[in-house]
Scaffold this motif. Structure first.
Motif, PDB file in Angstrom:
ATOM      1  N   ASP A   1       1.066  -1.393  -0.042  1.00 58.00           N
ATOM      2  CA  ASP A   1      -0.004  -0.013  -0.001  1.00 58.00           C
ATOM      3  C   ASP A   1       0.820   1.361  -0.056  1.00 58.00           C
ATOM      4  OD1 ASP A   1       1.035  -0.285   2.432  1.00 58.00           O
ATOM      5  OD2 ASP A   1      -0.826   0.300   3.521  1.00 58.00           O
ATOM      6  N   SER A   2       2.098   1.096  -0.002  1.00 64.30           N
ATOM      7  CA  SER A   2       2.898   2.358  -0.192  1.00 64.30           C
ATOM      8  C   SER A   2       3.540   2.663  -1.492  1.00 64.30           C
ATOM      9  CB  SER A   2       4.347   2.102   0.532  1.00 64.30           C
ATOM     10  OG  SER A   2       5.069   0.876   0.276  1.00 64.30           O
ATOM     11  N   SER A   3       3.007   1.662  -2.553  1.00 65.29           N
ATOM     12  CA  SER A   3       3.285   2.134  -3.962  1.00 65.29           C
ATOM     13  C   SER A   3       2.575   3.382  -4.399  1.00 65.29           C
ATOM     14  CB  SER A   3       2.958   1.003  -4.904  1.00 65.29           C
ATOM     15  OG  SER A   3       1.519   0.607  -4.615  1.00 65.29           O
ATOM     16  N   TRP A   4       3.245   4.035  -5.374  1.00 64.14           N
ATOM     17  CA  TRP A   4       2.223   5.284  -5.944  1.00 64.14           C
ATOM     18  C   TRP A   4       0.796   5.016  -6.352  1.00 64.14           C
ATOM     19  CZ3 TRP A   4       0.832   6.293 -10.514  1.00 64.14           C
ATOM     20  CH2 TRP A   4       1.235   5.361 -11.792  1.00 64.14           C
ATOM     21  N   TYR A   5       0.822   4.075  -7.164  1.00 64.67           N
ATOM     22  CA  TYR A   5      -0.331   3.748  -7.784  1.00 64.67           C
ATOM     23  C   TYR A   5      -1.356   3.561  -6.872  1.00 64.67           C
ATOM     24  CZ  TYR A   5       1.711  -0.903  -7.725  1.00 64.67           C
ATOM     25  OH  TYR A   5       2.222  -2.297  -7.334  1.00 64.67           O
ATOM     26  N   TYR A   6      -1.031   2.767  -5.694  1.00 63.46           N
ATOM     27  CA  TYR A   6      -2.216   2.386  -4.569  1.00 63.46           C
ATOM     28  C   TYR A   6      -2.409   3.651  -3.702  1.00 63.46           C
ATOM     29  CZ  TYR A   6      -4.809  -0.083  -1.050  1.00 63.46           C
ATOM     30  OH  TYR A   6      -5.854  -0.623  -0.372  1.00 63.46           O
ATOM     31  N   GLN A   7      -1.532   4.503  -3.515  1.00 59.95           N
ATOM     32  CA  GLN A   7      -1.518   5.678  -2.941  1.00 59.95           C
ATOM     33  C   GLN A   7      -2.393   6.546  -3.587  1.00 59.95           C
ATOM     34  OE1 GLN A   7      -0.483   6.779   0.440  1.00 59.95           O
ATOM     35  NE2 GLN A   7      -0.173   4.656   0.656  1.00 59.95           N
ATOM     36  N   LEU A   8      -2.301   6.618  -4.844  1.00 56.77           N
ATOM     37  CA  LEU A   8      -3.251   7.362  -5.585  1.00 56.77           C
ATOM     38  C   LEU A   8      -4.630   6.932  -5.604  1.00 56.77           C
ATOM     39  CD1 LEU A   8      -3.622   9.591  -7.701  1.00 56.77           C
ATOM     40  CD2 LEU A   8      -2.986   7.634  -9.558  1.00 56.77           C
ATOM     41  N   TYR A   9      -4.887   5.521  -5.762  1.00 55.26           N
ATOM     42  CA  TYR A   9      -5.946   5.081  -5.326  1.00 55.26           C
ATOM     43  C   TYR A   9      -6.843   5.482  -4.149  1.00 55.26           C
ATOM     44  CZ  TYR A   9      -9.448   0.970  -4.926  1.00 55.26           C
ATOM     45  OH  TYR A   9     -10.478   0.216  -4.562  1.00 55.26           O
ATOM     46  N   LEU A  10      -5.957   5.147  -3.012  1.00 58.13           N
ATOM     47  CA  LEU A  10      -6.589   5.587  -1.673  1.00 58.13           C
ATOM     48  C   LEU A  10      -6.743   6.908  -1.508  1.00 58.13           C
ATOM     49  CD1 LEU A  10      -5.048   4.164   1.498  1.00 58.13           C
ATOM     50  CD2 LEU A  10      -5.843   6.432   1.362  1.00 58.13           C
ATOM     51  N   TRP A  11      -5.835   7.855  -1.716  1.00 61.16           N
ATOM     52  CA  TRP A  11      -6.237   9.172  -1.761  1.00 61.16           C
ATOM     53  C   TRP A  11      -7.220   9.724  -2.759  1.00 61.16           C
ATOM     54  CZ3 TRP A  11      -5.602  10.845   2.926  1.00 61.16           C
ATOM     55  CH2 TRP A  11      -4.499  10.374   3.551  1.00 61.16           C
ATOM     56  N   SER A  12      -7.411   9.253  -3.660  1.00 61.46           N
ATOM     57  CA  SER A  12      -8.491   9.568  -4.635  1.00 61.46           C
ATOM     58  C   SER A  12      -9.933   9.410  -4.044  1.00 61.46           C
ATOM     59  CB  SER A  12      -8.417   8.827  -6.260  1.00 61.46           C
ATOM     60  OG  SER A  12      -7.099   9.235  -6.763  1.00 61.46           O
ATOM     61  N   LEU A  13      -9.904   8.016  -3.620  1.00 63.56           N
ATOM     62  CA  LEU A  13     -11.306   7.884  -2.889  1.00 63.56           C
ATOM     63  C   LEU A  13     -11.477   8.671  -1.748  1.00 63.56           C
ATOM     64  CD1 LEU A  13     -11.128   3.903  -2.834  1.00 63.56           C
ATOM     65  CD2 LEU A  13     -12.754   5.397  -4.274  1.00 63.56           C
ATOM     66  N   ILE A  14     -10.617   8.824  -1.021  1.00 60.47           N
ATOM     67  CA  ILE A  14     -10.794   9.867   0.216  1.00 60.47           C
ATOM     68  C   ILE A  14     -11.133  11.253  -0.413  1.00 60.47           C
ATOM     69  CG2 ILE A  14      -9.595  10.857   2.178  1.00 60.47           C
ATOM     70  CD1 ILE A  14      -8.251   8.384   2.806  1.00 60.47           C
ATOM     71  N   PHE A  15     -10.345  11.888  -1.492  1.00 62.72           N
ATOM     72  CA  PHE A  15     -10.757  13.185  -2.045  1.00 62.72           C
ATOM     73  C   PHE A  15     -12.229  13.145  -2.374  1.00 62.72           C
ATOM     74  CE2 PHE A  15     -10.654  15.696  -5.713  1.00 62.72           C
ATOM     75  CZ  PHE A  15      -9.963  17.108  -5.144  1.00 62.72           C
ATOM     76  N   ILE A  16     -12.697  12.045  -2.882  1.00 57.78           N
ATOM     77  CA  ILE A  16     -13.856  12.392  -3.456  1.00 57.78           C
ATOM     78  C   ILE A  16     -14.923  12.289  -2.191  1.00 57.78           C
ATOM     79  CG2 ILE A  16     -15.635  10.834  -4.531  1.00 57.78           C
ATOM     80  CD1 ILE A  16     -13.171   9.984  -6.397  1.00 57.78           C
ATOM     81  N   TYR A  17     -14.487  11.368  -1.319  1.00 57.90           N
ATOM     82  CA  TYR A  17     -15.572  11.460  -0.182  1.00 57.90           C
ATOM     83  C   TYR A  17     -15.477  12.767   0.472  1.00 57.90           C
ATOM     84  CZ  TYR A  17     -15.089   6.172  -0.682  1.00 57.90           C
ATOM     85  OH  TYR A  17     -15.156   4.960  -1.008  1.00 57.90           O
TER      86      TYR A  17
END
Length: 396
Positions: free
Chosen positions: A32-48
């Protein structure tokens, strides 16, 4: 199914739905420290986060009918608390990983297959029940939105600003549909990564105390069988067994503190959400003219809030109850029948000290001050109704 499999499967689903890797074994699930997973995680949080901000704007600066204003208030408060619960677990990710390891390893050697099957069935029923109630509520929100379209209005589930109530453009319609999709995705994150994960932890912890009690009861049975044949060997094994039980009990007490630190905020926030949102929803039902579907969606929302709170508080109360049964199991382990006492290691003294420690009540708490118990659940129910009755009486 043992705790290792339950927790690992949970962590796999949490990772899949973009809330991070909480598993303690490196490389077993994903990075979960990879850039693509971090992008996935924070994109969801950003939308929420932005959807919650738009809901709050609808309450503060929007001009909507009374029923939609009520929905905006309910969702803005509810989703703010959901975000706080998500952030609380993200902040405690390192602690949860350690706690996962401890939850798996403590009492692992003495877990009974039938008891583990019972525990897994209990978790599964609770998860499915909560999942069904939440998405049934979402379904009624969607049905009510579709009914508005046939009534000559526009589709609406989550009230946000923008768009305004009078905006009937294609862009406004896309926003309304998009917020509905975000709501459904957010509910998956809430159910899997926060609510049922916390609930499963409480259930597994409860069964740890049941496992320890069964271990002590089997210890007594084995002692009485062996005592007639070889009293000295029986006393030695009983002493070793009591020491092992004391160690497991101390580990469980330390684990209780970690669970409180990792998940206490989630439970406390749910307590606030259930009480506050329930009052708002009940007032909407009582004071605002609504269709039958709109009434059902609000009732189901209230039921889902208190269903989850009941799972939290009642399972936490069950932990207190199961822990209170340990002193009896320790006292009746057979120490009084020992005709030989190992030198420098008196089983009677060990049992006395262990019983004294076990008699101190283990009460799970949120924020280190709110007791999690059956009594607290009943107090919240009565308090919520009292507040609702007070506000309702003032409006008459």
């Amino acid at each position: 199914m043992k705790d290792y499999e339950i927790l690992k499967n949970y962590c796999k689903k949490i990772f899949l739905f973009g809330s991070g890797n909480y598993w303690y074994e490196d490389g077993a699930i994903g990075d979960d420290s990879s850039w693509y997973y971090q992008l996935y995680l924070w994109s969801l949080i950003f939308i929420y986060v932005f959807m919650t901000i738009f809901e709050t704007m609808a309450v503060t600066i929007g001009d909507y009918p009374e029923n939609e204003t009520g929905d905006a208030i309910t969702f803005s408060v509810s989703h703010t608390i959901v975000l706080l619960k998500i952030f609380s677990l993200l902040i405690n990710k390192k602690l949860i990983r350690t706690t996962n390891r401890n939850m798996v390893e403590i009492c692992e050697a003495y877990e009974e297959p039938t008891l583990m099957a019972e525990k897994y069935k209990y978790i599964k029923i609770n998860v499915m029940g909560y999942f069904g109630i939440v998405y049934c509520t979402c379904l009624f929100y969607v049905v009510e939105g579709i009914r508005k379209v046939y009534a000559g209005s526009h589709f609406e589930t989550v009230v946000t600003y923008p768009p305004s109530y009078v905006d009937e453009s294609l862009f406004a319609g896309l926003i309304r549909v998009s917020t509905t999709i975000v709501l459904l995705i957010m509910m998956i994150t809430m159910i899997v990564a926060v609510d049922t994960f916390t609930m499963a932890y409480l259930i597994m912890f409860k069964y740890k105390f049941i496992t320890l009690r069964h271990y002590l009861e089997r210890l007594a049975e084995d002692f009485y069988k062996m005592n007639d044949v070889n009293p000295r060997l029986a006393a030695d094994k009983l002493t070793d067994g009591v020491v092992e039980g004391i160690i497991m009990h101390k580990e469980l007490l330390r684990l209780a503190k970690d669970i409180d630190q990792a998940f206490g905020t989630v439970i406390a926030l749910q307590l606030c959400l259930s009480s506050g949102s329930a009052v708002t929803l009940l007032l909407q039902i009582a004071l605002t003219p609504m269709t039958f579907v709109a009434i059902l969606k609000n009732i189901l929302f209230v039921v889902s809030l208190f269903f989850l709170l009941g799972l939290f508080l009642c399972n936490a109360g069950e932990i207190t109850y199961q822990a209170s049964l340990l002193p009896d199991a320790l006292f009746y382990c057979g120490w009084h029948a020992c005709v030989w006492q190992p030198p420098r290691r008196s089983v009677r003294r060990l049992v006395l000290l262990a019983c004294a420690q076990a008699q101190q009540p283990l009460v799970m708490k949120a924020f280190k001050m709110i007791q999690l118990s059956y009594g607290t659940f009943l107090q919240v129910l009565r308090g919520t109704y009292s507040v609702f009755a007070l506000f309702y009486a003032q409006t008459k």
